[in-house]
Design a protein around this motif. Sequence first.
Motif, mmCIF file in Angstrom:
data_model
loop_
_atom_site.group_PDB
_atom_site.id
_atom_site.type_symbol
_atom_site.label_atom_id
_atom_site.label_comp_id
_atom_site.label_asym_id
_atom_site.label_seq_id
_atom_site.Cartn_x
_atom_site.Cartn_y
_atom_site.Cartn_z
ATOM 1 N N THR A 53 54.514 44.391 36.516
ATOM 2 C CA THR A 53 53.439 45.353 36.278
ATOM 3 C C THR A 53 52.110 44.760 36.689
ATOM 4 O O THR A 53 51.980 43.554 36.928
ATOM 5 C CB THR A 53 53.399 45.736 34.780
ATOM 6 O OG1 THR A 53 53.047 44.570 34.056
ATOM 7 C CG2 THR A 53 54.729 46.281 34.307
ATOM 8 N N ARG A 54 51.124 45.614 36.754
ATOM 9 C CA ARG A 54 49.789 45.182 37.161
ATOM 10 C C ARG A 54 49.184 44.215 36.144
ATOM 11 O O ARG A 54 48.384 43.354 36.490
ATOM 12 C CB ARG A 54 48.904 46.410 37.311
ATOM 13 C CG ARG A 54 47.592 46.136 37.970
ATOM 14 C CD ARG A 54 47.091 47.420 38.608
ATOM 15 N NE ARG A 54 45.803 47.303 39.217
ATOM 16 C CZ ARG A 54 45.565 46.736 40.396
ATOM 17 N NH1 ARG A 54 46.544 46.215 41.078
ATOM 18 N NH2 ARG A 54 44.355 46.687 40.890
ATOM 19 N N LYS A 55 49.538 44.327 34.881
ATOM 20 C CA LYS A 55 48.988 43.459 33.842
ATOM 21 C C LYS A 55 49.481 42.022 33.968
ATOM 22 O O LYS A 55 48.793 41.091 33.585
ATOM 23 C CB LYS A 55 49.334 44.002 32.467
ATOM 24 C CG LYS A 55 48.578 45.263 32.124
ATOM 25 C CD LYS A 55 48.872 45.704 30.719
ATOM 26 C CE LYS A 55 48.069 46.932 30.397
ATOM 27 N NZ LYS A 55 48.280 47.387 29.038
ATOM 28 N N THR A 56 50.662 41.821 34.527
ATOM 29 C CA THR A 56 51.158 40.450 34.650
ATOM 30 C C THR A 56 50.535 39.727 35.835
ATOM 31 O O THR A 56 50.498 38.511 35.860
ATOM 32 C CB THR A 56 52.695 40.438 34.795
ATOM 33 O OG1 THR A 56 53.057 41.227 35.915
ATOM 34 C CG2 THR A 56 53.345 40.955 33.530
ATOM 35 N N HIS A 57 50.048 40.451 36.845
ATOM 36 C CA HIS A 57 49.384 39.858 38.008
ATOM 37 C C HIS A 57 47.991 40.480 38.180
ATOM 38 O O HIS A 57 47.784 41.297 39.059
ATOM 39 C CB HIS A 57 50.200 40.090 39.282
ATOM 40 C CG HIS A 57 51.492 39.363 39.298
ATOM 41 N ND1 HIS A 57 51.546 38.000 39.488
ATOM 42 C CD2 HIS A 57 52.776 39.773 39.151
ATOM 43 C CE1 HIS A 57 52.806 37.622 39.451
ATOM 44 N NE2 HIS A 57 53.574 38.681 39.250
ATOM 45 N N PRO A 58 47.043 40.076 37.344
ATOM 46 C CA PRO A 58 45.724 40.721 37.426
ATOM 47 C C PRO A 58 44.918 40.304 38.653
ATOM 48 O O PRO A 58 44.003 40.996 39.054
ATOM 49 C CB PRO A 58 45.035 40.261 36.144
ATOM 50 C CG PRO A 58 45.699 38.974 35.800
ATOM 51 C CD PRO A 58 47.113 39.099 36.287
ATOM 52 N N TYR A 59 45.260 39.183 39.282
ATOM 53 C CA TYR A 59 44.479 38.713 40.425
ATOM 54 C C TYR A 59 45.298 38.851 41.701
ATOM 55 O O TYR A 59 46.043 37.964 42.076
ATOM 56 C CB TYR A 59 44.050 37.254 40.224
ATOM 57 C CG TYR A 59 43.195 37.081 39.000
ATOM 58 C CD1 TYR A 59 41.903 37.582 38.973
ATOM 59 C CD2 TYR A 59 43.684 36.449 37.884
ATOM 60 C CE1 TYR A 59 41.113 37.440 37.851
ATOM 61 C CE2 TYR A 59 42.907 36.299 36.761
ATOM 62 C CZ TYR A 59 41.619 36.805 36.750
ATOM 63 O OH TYR A 59 40.849 36.664 35.636
ATOM 64 N N SER A 60 45.130 39.947 42.361
ATOM 65 C CA SER A 60 45.820 40.151 43.624
ATOM 66 C C SER A 60 45.065 39.448 44.745
ATOM 67 O O SER A 60 43.935 38.973 44.568
ATOM 68 C CB SER A 60 45.929 41.642 43.924
ATOM 69 O OG SER A 60 44.633 42.171 44.133
ATOM 70 N N LEU A 61 45.637 39.383 45.921
ATOM 71 C CA LEU A 61 45.001 38.747 47.064
ATOM 72 C C LEU A 61 43.697 39.456 47.426
ATOM 73 O O LEU A 61 42.676 38.822 47.673
ATOM 74 C CB LEU A 61 45.963 38.743 48.258
ATOM 75 C CG LEU A 61 45.410 38.119 49.541
ATOM 76 C CD1 LEU A 61 45.090 36.653 49.316
ATOM 77 C CD2 LEU A 61 46.400 38.301 50.673
ATOM 78 N N GLY A 62 43.715 40.768 47.419
ATOM 79 C CA GLY A 62 42.504 41.528 47.731
ATOM 80 C C GLY A 62 41.393 41.295 46.728
ATOM 81 O O GLY A 62 40.225 41.109 47.111
ATOM 82 N N ARG A 63 41.733 41.253 45.475
ATOM 83 C CA ARG A 63 40.725 41.026 44.433
ATOM 84 C C ARG A 63 40.179 39.604 44.517
ATOM 85 O O ARG A 63 38.984 39.377 44.358
ATOM 86 C CB ARG A 63 41.335 41.291 43.064
ATOM 87 C CG ARG A 63 40.299 41.305 41.950
ATOM 88 C CD ARG A 63 40.891 41.630 40.626
ATOM 89 N NE ARG A 63 41.232 43.045 40.593
ATOM 90 C CZ ARG A 63 41.802 43.637 39.563
ATOM 91 N NH1 ARG A 63 42.129 42.945 38.498
ATOM 92 N NH2 ARG A 63 42.077 44.922 39.598
ATOM 93 N N THR A 64 41.020 38.625 44.800
ATOM 94 C CA THR A 64 40.577 37.240 44.940
ATOM 95 C C THR A 64 39.622 37.099 46.127
ATOM 96 O O THR A 64 38.582 36.433 46.033
ATOM 97 C CB THR A 64 41.787 36.312 45.122
ATOM 98 O OG1 THR A 64 42.661 36.468 44.006
ATOM 99 C CG2 THR A 64 41.354 34.861 45.229
#
Length: 116
Positions: A2-13
């Motif tokens: 889910t999105r909550k387990t990976h809050p920092y995606s490549l785009g956001r970083t």
Amino acid sequence: MTRKTHPYSLGRTLLVGLATAVAFALLSLFFLYMQAQETQHRLAGEVVSVTADSARIQDAHGEITVLVVSADAELRDIASFREMEIGQHVMMRGSFVDDGTFAVDRMRPLTERPAE
């Protein structure tokens, strides 16, 4: 996942990194601008002549500047500007006056007095 387990995606970083880089670049430009707005100038040169109320120095380019040293000017390693001798190198901070003279706020010799 889910999105909550990976809050920092490549785009956001990448976005956070670029935003941080832009912020530091803007801060650097701000400090550069503030430094350019400073009204104090610095001069260094060789003493050409000394009179009772002024002195003349020649810089590395051969230009001669007339110095006016006020009574409240900060003099380092020298008691009075009248003690300067021809051939001595000095460095000063101050501002240019309308008539082209340089009003000294702080001055100090760079070299000892020339040998006689």
